[in-house]
Motif scaffolding. Structure first.
Motif, PDB file in Angstrom:
ATOM      1  N   GLU A 273       0.856  -1.189   0.000  1.00 22.55           N
ATOM      2  CA  GLU A 273       0.000   0.000   0.000  1.00 22.55           C
ATOM      3  C   GLU A 273       0.893   1.241   0.000  1.00 22.55           C
ATOM      4  O   GLU A 273       1.774   1.396   0.853  1.00 22.55           O
ATOM      5  CB  GLU A 273      -0.885  -0.012   1.247  1.00 22.55           C
ATOM      6  CG  GLU A 273      -1.874   1.124   1.308  1.00 22.55           C
ATOM      7  CD  GLU A 273      -2.985   0.950   0.275  1.00 22.55           C
ATOM      8  OE1 GLU A 273      -3.597   1.969  -0.093  1.00 22.55           O
ATOM      9  OE2 GLU A 273      -3.219  -0.194  -0.160  1.00 22.55           O
TER      10      GLU A 273
ATOM     11  N   LYS B 299       2.564   4.783   0.606  1.00 19.82           N
ATOM     12  CA  LYS B 299       2.526   5.679   1.763  1.00 19.82           C
ATOM     13  C   LYS B 299       2.106   7.066   1.316  1.00 19.82           C
ATOM     14  O   LYS B 299       2.171   7.414   0.150  1.00 19.82           O
ATOM     15  CB  LYS B 299       3.908   5.715   2.421  1.00 19.82           C
ATOM     16  CG  LYS B 299       4.334   4.357   2.974  1.00 19.82           C
ATOM     17  CD  LYS B 299       5.724   4.431   3.585  1.00 19.82           C
ATOM     18  CE  LYS B 299       6.137   3.061   4.101  1.00 19.82           C
ATOM     19  NZ  LYS B 299       7.519   3.081   4.667  1.00 19.82           N
ATOM     20  N   GLU B 300       1.724   7.907   2.297  1.00 21.44           N
ATOM     21  CA  GLU B 300       1.170   9.221   1.974  1.00 21.44           C
ATOM     22  C   GLU B 300       2.180  10.124   1.282  1.00 21.44           C
ATOM     23  O   GLU B 300       1.810  10.989   0.481  1.00 21.44           O
ATOM     24  CB  GLU B 300       0.637   9.888   3.243  1.00 21.44           C
ATOM     25  CG  GLU B 300      -0.636   9.227   3.750  1.00 21.44           C
ATOM     26  CD  GLU B 300      -1.278  10.023   4.881  1.00 21.44           C
ATOM     27  OE1 GLU B 300      -0.574  10.820   5.525  1.00 21.44           O
ATOM     28  OE2 GLU B 300      -2.485   9.836   5.102  1.00 21.44           O
ATOM     29  N   ASN B 301       3.458   9.940   1.573  1.00 21.93           N
ATOM     30  CA  ASN B 301       4.486  10.800   0.965  1.00 21.93           C
ATOM     31  C   ASN B 301       5.005  10.244  -0.357  1.00 21.93           C
ATOM     32  O   ASN B 301       5.834  10.890  -1.013  1.00 21.93           O
ATOM     33  CB  ASN B 301       5.656  10.997   1.927  1.00 21.93           C
ATOM     34  CG  ASN B 301       5.264  11.840   3.137  1.00 21.93           C
ATOM     35  OD1 ASN B 301       4.419  12.736   3.031  1.00 21.93           O
ATOM     36  ND2 ASN B 301       5.865  11.555   4.285  1.00 21.93           N
ATOM     37  N   ASP B 302       4.534   9.021  -0.768  1.00 21.69           N
ATOM     38  CA  ASP B 302       4.942   8.461  -2.053  1.00 21.69           C
ATOM     39  C   ASP B 302       4.240   9.190  -3.187  1.00 21.69           C
ATOM     40  O   ASP B 302       3.170   9.782  -3.013  1.00 21.69           O
ATOM     41  CB  ASP B 302       4.585   6.974  -2.125  1.00 21.69           C
ATOM     42  CG  ASP B 302       5.425   6.147  -1.171  1.00 21.69           C
ATOM     43  OD1 ASP B 302       6.470   6.635  -0.710  1.00 21.69           O
ATOM     44  OD2 ASP B 302       5.017   5.000  -0.872  1.00 21.69           O
TER      45      ASP B 302
ATOM     46  N   THR C 115       1.737  13.736  -4.364  1.00 19.43           N
ATOM     47  CA  THR C 115       1.877  12.653  -3.390  1.00 19.43           C
ATOM     48  C   THR C 115       0.521  11.980  -3.186  1.00 19.43           C
ATOM     49  O   THR C 115      -0.525  12.505  -3.585  1.00 19.43           O
ATOM     50  CB  THR C 115       2.381  13.181  -2.039  1.00 19.43           C
ATOM     51  OG1 THR C 115       1.374  14.051  -1.492  1.00 19.43           O
ATOM     52  CG2 THR C 115       3.691  13.933  -2.193  1.00 19.43           C
TER      53      THR C 115
END
Length: 248
Positions: A179, A181-184, A223
């Protein structure tokens, strides 16, 4: 299993059998099984090869079924029973003077109708003739050429190869992606989702990038966290409404 019965002081049966052996030729595999594609020798082939030799040497073969076992081994898709029959058949091989030898053979046959017994008897007769009259069959398999241990080892190796191949195939397949991540960065699927929403609402790239929650310079550089906030706005945006509040 065979039993020899002496009828006269000089029985002709042994000389007659030797004569049949001398006169009978090779029985080749001329028939083909249509379902599985293998070649075989039919009982008719054996009859045709033996008949002249038996007649010439005045030999008669008389069958007697001693025992018959029948069981249902399955059903077809239509519900028809598949029967397996095993017959224990005694054959008296007689010469013109009444002397004879007796041989007992087992035959096995399967059928979806009423022919399982006929098949079992035909198989028994065929192999009686092969063995008593030493009929050459070109490539009849020899049990000494086969090893049960070897067959089991071979089967085990095949199974091990299958397991190994499956393991290698599994290794070669990419691991399911975790899953994000939020900063990806957003995934291609996420980018496609945004583009679909833009088509639905008419919102431009510039409007999305001007949101105070979006720091990216390009849509594809957003992001995952920014994506979620943009999608939240899209959920509140009507179709083809450019003034959707995305500039808040």
């Amino acid at each position: 299993m065979s039993e020899t019965v002496k009828v006269t002081e000089n029985p002709k049966i042994y000389a007659a059998i030797a004569g049949v052996i001398a006169d009978c030729g090779v029985v080749g595999k001329d028939k083909v099984n249509k379902q599985q594609g293998f070649k075989y020798r039919s009982v008719d082939d054996v009859f045709n090869a033996l008949h002249p030799a038996l007649a010439k040497n005045k030999v008669v073969i008389i069958p007697t079924v001693i025992e018959r076992r029948c069981e249902e081994v399955g059903k077809t898709k239509n519900g028809t029973s598949i029967l397996k029959v095993i017959c224990k058949v005694k054959y008296d091989i007689c010469a013109e003077d009444g002397s004879h030898v007796t041989s007992i053979i087992y035959g096995e046959g399967m059928d979806m109708g009423d022919k399982a017994t006929n098949k079992a008897m035909a198989i028994a007769y065929k192999y009686l003739c092969f063995q008593v009259f030493c009929i050459p069959t070109e490539e009849m398999s020899d049990p000494d050429a086969e090893s049960l241990e070897g067959e089991l080892a071979g089967a085990q190796k095949k199974e091990e190869k299958k397991v190994s191949a499956k393991a290698e195939d599994k290794k070669s397949q990419p691991e399911p992606s975790a899953e994000p991540k939020e900063n990806d960065k957003i995934t291609p699927v996420m980018l496609t989702t945004i583009q679909k929403e833009q088509t639905r609402t008419g919102v431009t790239d510039k409007q999305i990038l001007s949101m105070h929650d979006v720091k990216a310079k390009k849509i594809e550089d957003m992001t995952v966290l920014e994506y979620k906030k943009v999608m939240n706005k899209f959920q509140k945006t009507s179709d083809l409404k450019r003034e959707a509040g995305l500039n808040e």
